[in-house]
Design a protein around this motif. Structure first.
Motif, PDB file in Angstrom:
ATOM      1  N   LYS A 497      17.633 -14.274 -40.414  1.00 48.93           N
ATOM      2  CA  LYS A 497      16.696 -15.161 -41.103  1.00 48.93           C
ATOM      3  C   LYS A 497      15.278 -14.915 -40.603  1.00 48.93           C
ATOM      4  CE  LYS A 497      16.196 -19.975 -42.564  1.00 48.93           C
ATOM      5  NZ  LYS A 497      16.802 -21.328 -42.517  1.00 48.93           N
ATOM      6  N   LYS A 501      12.117 -13.786 -43.060  1.00 50.26           N
ATOM      7  CA  LYS A 501      10.903 -14.609 -43.070  1.00 50.26           C
ATOM      8  C   LYS A 501       9.709 -13.765 -42.618  1.00 50.26           C
ATOM      9  CE  LYS A 501      10.691 -18.800 -41.603  1.00 50.26           C
ATOM     10  NZ  LYS A 501      10.776 -20.008 -40.725  1.00 50.26           N
ATOM     11  N   ILE A 504       8.528 -10.920 -45.135  1.00 49.14           N
ATOM     12  CA  ILE A 504       7.767 -11.509 -46.249  1.00 49.14           C
ATOM     13  C   ILE A 504       6.306 -11.683 -45.840  1.00 49.14           C
ATOM     14  CG2 ILE A 504       7.442 -13.606 -47.613  1.00 49.14           C
ATOM     15  CD1 ILE A 504      10.546 -13.908 -47.525  1.00 49.14           C
ATOM     16  N   ASP A 505       6.089 -12.213 -44.640  1.00 53.73           N
ATOM     17  CA  ASP A 505       4.719 -12.440 -44.169  1.00 53.73           C
ATOM     18  C   ASP A 505       3.972 -11.131 -43.939  1.00 53.73           C
ATOM     19  OD1 ASP A 505       5.106 -15.182 -44.237  1.00 53.73           O
ATOM     20  OD2 ASP A 505       5.689 -15.322 -42.129  1.00 53.73           O
ATOM     21  N   TRP A 520      14.003 -11.128 -50.803  1.00 56.85           N
ATOM     22  CA  TRP A 520      13.919 -11.566 -49.411  1.00 56.85           C
ATOM     23  C   TRP A 520      13.816 -13.091 -49.338  1.00 56.85           C
ATOM     24  CZ3 TRP A 520       9.600  -7.450 -48.200  1.00 56.85           C
ATOM     25  CH2 TRP A 520      10.193  -6.189 -48.158  1.00 56.85           C
ATOM     26  N   LYS A 521      13.078 -13.681 -50.254  1.00 53.41           N
ATOM     27  CA  LYS A 521      12.986 -15.142 -50.280  1.00 53.41           C
ATOM     28  C   LYS A 521      14.340 -15.769 -50.605  1.00 53.41           C
ATOM     29  CE  LYS A 521       8.077 -15.793 -51.334  1.00 53.41           C
ATOM     30  NZ  LYS A 521       7.081 -16.321 -52.314  1.00 53.41           N
ATOM     31  N   VAL A 524      16.361 -15.799 -47.403  1.00 51.76           N
ATOM     32  CA  VAL A 524      15.920 -16.855 -46.488  1.00 51.76           C
ATOM     33  C   VAL A 524      16.405 -18.217 -46.968  1.00 51.76           C
ATOM     34  CG1 VAL A 524      13.907 -18.064 -45.564  1.00 51.76           C
ATOM     35  CG2 VAL A 524      13.911 -15.573 -45.668  1.00 51.76           C
ATOM     36  N   VAL A 572      13.215 -19.751 -35.755  1.00 55.25           N
ATOM     37  CA  VAL A 572      13.495 -20.308 -37.084  1.00 55.25           C
ATOM     38  C   VAL A 572      13.888 -21.773 -37.002  1.00 55.25           C
ATOM     39  CG1 VAL A 572      14.099 -18.088 -38.098  1.00 55.25           C
ATOM     40  CG2 VAL A 572      15.883 -19.465 -37.005  1.00 55.25           C
ATOM     41  N   THR A 577      10.284 -27.601 -38.164  1.00 54.89           N
ATOM     42  CA  THR A 577      11.088 -26.898 -39.157  1.00 54.89           C
ATOM     43  C   THR A 577      12.200 -27.781 -39.697  1.00 54.89           C
ATOM     44  OG1 THR A 577      10.616 -24.811 -38.019  1.00 54.89           O
ATOM     45  CG2 THR A 577      12.476 -24.830 -39.560  1.00 54.89           C
ATOM     46  N   GLU A 671       5.732 -22.523 -34.735  1.00 53.06           N
ATOM     47  CA  GLU A 671       6.056 -23.027 -36.068  1.00 53.06           C
ATOM     48  C   GLU A 671       4.821 -23.039 -36.973  1.00 53.06           C
ATOM     49  OE1 GLU A 671       9.574 -26.072 -36.108  1.00 53.06           O
ATOM     50  OE2 GLU A 671       8.290 -26.564 -34.401  1.00 53.06           O
TER      51      GLU A 671
END
Length: 764
Positions: A497, A501, A504-505, A520-521, A524, A572, A577, A671
């Motif tokens: 995970k 995440k 993607i960033d 990818w989203k 996640v 994560v 979160t 976070e």
């Protein structure tokens, strides 16, 4: 880093943050390690207990008694590039032995002076006193050792290189330089050659051909040893001899000034004060030892760093990829020692070709698949023993062809583990060049896990990736396959995970692979949840959703391995979160004390995990005073006179334990929201300067008499800042480069910044 030059003027403003008009002190100078007896555990296959100095490439370990001092010289790039240990792995270049017969039976006193990266010694017998200063020059490949005596005496020098282990040794004299070389070359299975040259020159006295040096009363003698390997430069031997020949007392003085300047800059990169001398001592000792161990433009350090005192160190001193290699760097990001992390990625990038071959050949998968241990330059260090007979002797089975002869130990996650460090640096710097460097690695990890994950019943699941190492050994008498079969290990689910995440960033930041982001989203969003079950009337974490292992399938609560997936480096989970899940993890940490069998065993960290469990407890919000109490107990139970906190498993991994624990109490951002003194007893004064936060912010603050006085940030990358209000319920004045700007209010503050901008927040 690309934005550092633009910040220099504002860094200067922060230098006087605590004491306006007063030059910045090197706070680490308050602490040193003191030795009242000669080291007891040198040479060793693990962590030495003597005084240490280093420049991130060359390590100096002082061993021996006053009459027979041994200066062991380790080097991060001197390896026997053999695919299996014992025998393979990092090797010992050599050592300088200094015999002073007049000191036989003398009193021993030494200091490890950490602000100047210096070893000081004083050895006395009757009316004879011999003093020593030794250091590894921070900006050169030379080790300096100064001797001065109050009476005439004699030194006898021996420059040694270890024999055996297929090494080729040579020695000679070139003018006033005594030299020795050690080489590994032209032997079967050796993947690449390693050569090292040691060149000894004496300044301030004559060096006789038999190694004798007259030490006259009150006259300084300097012993210099210059080291080069073929990985430093092609003319490694000639360069070592030439540089040694060219050394003069004037050059030594210049090199010492450059050395002290480098360390002054290092200590000014960040600072904490917590009013606890014991923990501050280990905080700064750990920072020193990491600074002496790792340098960005050199080979990455292995398990023991450059403090090697014999060949065939434990686990070959390799890059162990299921946390040992990654953990030493964890505190460096928030401590703003970014340059010391620049060597981390290269061994991982160099292994990609082999990693792709492993994935394709052994698993019929895309992407990369890494064994548990590698070395530099694409080296694998963890083959099973090459003969069935040796395999049976060590692992109780003759089957040395498991997984093609490589030690994967049932784990598919080794390559992804290192993504955690890459993302820590990415989020801490938002450096375009660095992001481009690591993106191919992240992409190949994503390729593997896109291919490997199974989508079942609306969620992605992970088969046959194991929470712990699964392997034949003497204890299970070579019978191990009945333990294979973990399903949805918390380690695997969390790190996978984290990977998606993160990519993607990074891909969004680089503006690449936009077409792949929806997939990818989806991963996640639909990754399996972490498994919890009831234990003792409370919900608790399960290590694995299902496993044939009775231990792994139980309700064991949050522990070192699951922390790696969820909190560190996974990142994560946390109070922002998912606050409800965080309460379960917090409850699990509370049970650590219930399970203790003795002092120092909190979190079961005597074997491994001090660098993991203590910072994780901070992140989930466990009581800070209890954490610090348990941390002190753990240090007192198992640490060395040189202030190196030891563990049953690895070595330099523990160097991140105290700094990261304290940093996370002072400031958190993992976070994506900065929090000031998030887990600190507000009745205790404390301060920090230039801790590095996600978003590429350097953050400083001070707590006094229960109140946060102010918060300062330097924005390196000009990103939007998100910070919890340090003064809940109050309005804030924001100043930009010293000028009043907007007023802010609310629980969480969000505002834009410019690259190089100095931001100050004060309560109204």
């Amino acid at each position: 880093m690309k934005n550092r030059k633009s910040c220099l003027v504002f860094l200067g403003l922060l230098m006087c943050f605590y004491r306006p008009g007063v030059a910045q002190e090197i706070y680490a100078g308050k602490y040193k390690a003191v030795f009242h007896q000669a080291p007891q555990n040198i040479p060793t296959a693990k962590t030495p207990d003597g005084p240490l100095a280093g420049n991130g490439d060359i390590g100096l370990t002082l061993g021996g008694n006053p009459d027979q001092l041994s200066f062991y010289l380790g080097k991060n790039d001197f390896w026997r590039a053999y695919p299996v240990y014992p025998g393979g792995g990092i090797a010992l270049p050599g050592w300088l032995e200094v015999n002073i017969s007049a000191l036989k039976g003398a009193n021993y006193y030494a200091e490890q002076v950490q602000d100047k990266a210096l070893i000081k010694g004083e050895f006395t017998k009757d009316d004879l006193k011999v003093s020593l200063n030794a250091w590894v020059t921070a900006t050169h490949n030379t080790v300096m050792t100064e001797f001065i005596s109050n009476k005439d005496c004699e030194l006898k020098l021996h420059l040694n290189t270890p024999k055996g282990n297929t090494a080729v040794n040579k020695a000679g004299i070139d003018g006033k330089v005594i030299w020795a070389t050690r080489s590994f070359e032209n032997t079967p299975l050796l993947e690449w050659s390693s050569h090292v040259a040691l060149a000894l020159k004496v300044l301030g006295a004559n060096l006789e051909k038999d190694g004798r040096v007259k030490l006259k009363a009150n006259e300084k003698v300097i012993l210099t040893v210059t080291l080069y390997t073929n990985h430093d430069r092609k003319d490694w031997k000639a360069a070592a001899i030439k540089e040694a020949q060219d050394l003069t007392e004037k050059k030594v003085t210049e090199m010492k000034a450059a050395h002290e300047g480098w360390w002054k800059d290092f200590w000014e990169q960040s600072k904490v004060e917590i009013g606890d001398p014991f923990l501050e001592k280990y905080y700064y000792a750990s920072q020193y030892l990491f600074g002496a161990t790792s340098r960005g433009n050199k080979f990455a350090p292995g398990i023991w760093g450059p403090f090697v005192t014999r060949d065939s160190t434990a686990w070959g001193g390799d890059y162990h990829l299921n946390y040992n290699y990654q953990a030493p760097y964890w505190a460096a990001y928030s401590s703003n020692h970014i340059d010391e992390t620049d060597n981390f990625d290269q061994p991982l990038l160099d292994y990609m070709t082999k990693g792709k071959a492993h994935a394709k050949t052994l698993l019929q998968q895309k992407g990369i698949y890494y064994p548990v241990g590698i070395g530099p330059k694409g080296l694998v260090t963890t083959r099973w023993p090459l003969s069935p007979e040796e395999m049976e002797k060590r692992y109780a089975t003759k089957e040395n062809t498991i997984d093609g002869g490589f030690k994967f130990l049932g784990q598919k996650i080794n390559a992804v583990f290192s993504v955690g460090n890459m993302l820590m640096r990415f989020y801490s710097t938002y450096d375009q060049v660095y992001s481009q460097k690591i993106y191919p690695y992240l992409l190949e990890c994503a390729n593997f896990w896109e291919d490997y994950l199974k989508f079942e019943n609306g969620r992605y699941v992970i088969y046959m990736d194991h929470y712990g190492e699964v392997m034949p050994n003497l204890k299970n008498k070579g019978q191990w396959r009945d333990q294979l079969g973990d399903f949805n290990s918390t380690l695997s689910v969390g790190l996978v995970k984290m990977l998606f995440k993160g990519i993607i960033d990074v891909s969004t930041f680089l503006n690449v692979d936009a077409a792949r982001i929806p997939k990818w989203k989806h991963i996640v969003a639909h990754m399996s949840d972490f498994t919890v079950a009831e234990a003792g009337g409370r919900l608790s974490l399960k290590s694995v959703e299902k496993s044939p292992s009775a231990w792994h399938s139980g309700v064991n609560g949050l522990a070192r391995v699951s922390i790696h997936g969820l909190i560190l480096p996974g990142g994560v989970c946390g109070p922002k979160t998912d606050s409800a899940f965080n309460q379960i993890l917090l409850s699990d940490v509370g049970r650590w004390k219930e399970r203790m069998k003795g002092v120092g065993e909190w979190g079961n960290t005597l074997g491994n995990g001090i660098e993991t469990c203590f910072p994780a407890a901070v992140r989930v919000g466990y009581n800070s005073e209890e954490i610090l109490k348990q941390l002190k107990d753990r240090i007192n139970v198992q640490s060395l006179p040189n202030l190196w906190i030891t563990a049953g498993g690895g070595g330099i991994e523990t160097l991140s334990a105290v700094p990261l624990t304290i940093n996370e109490m002072m400031m958190q951002s993992y976070e994506q929201t900065i929090r000031i003194f998030p887990n600190w007893d507000r009745s205790k004064d404390a301060s920090f300067k230039k801790l590095r936060a996600y978003g590429a912010f350097l953050v400083s603050s001070r707590l006094k008499n229960g109140e946060i006085l102010e918060v300062k940030l330097i924005s390196e990358a000009g990103r939007t800042c998100r910070i919890d209000n340090p003064w809940p319920g109050k309005k804030l004045q924001l100043l930009r480069n010293g000028q009043k700007a907007e007023l802010l209010s609310g629980n969480t503050l969000v505002f834009d910044t410019k690259s190089g901008e100095l931001i100050q927040l004060t309560a109204l």
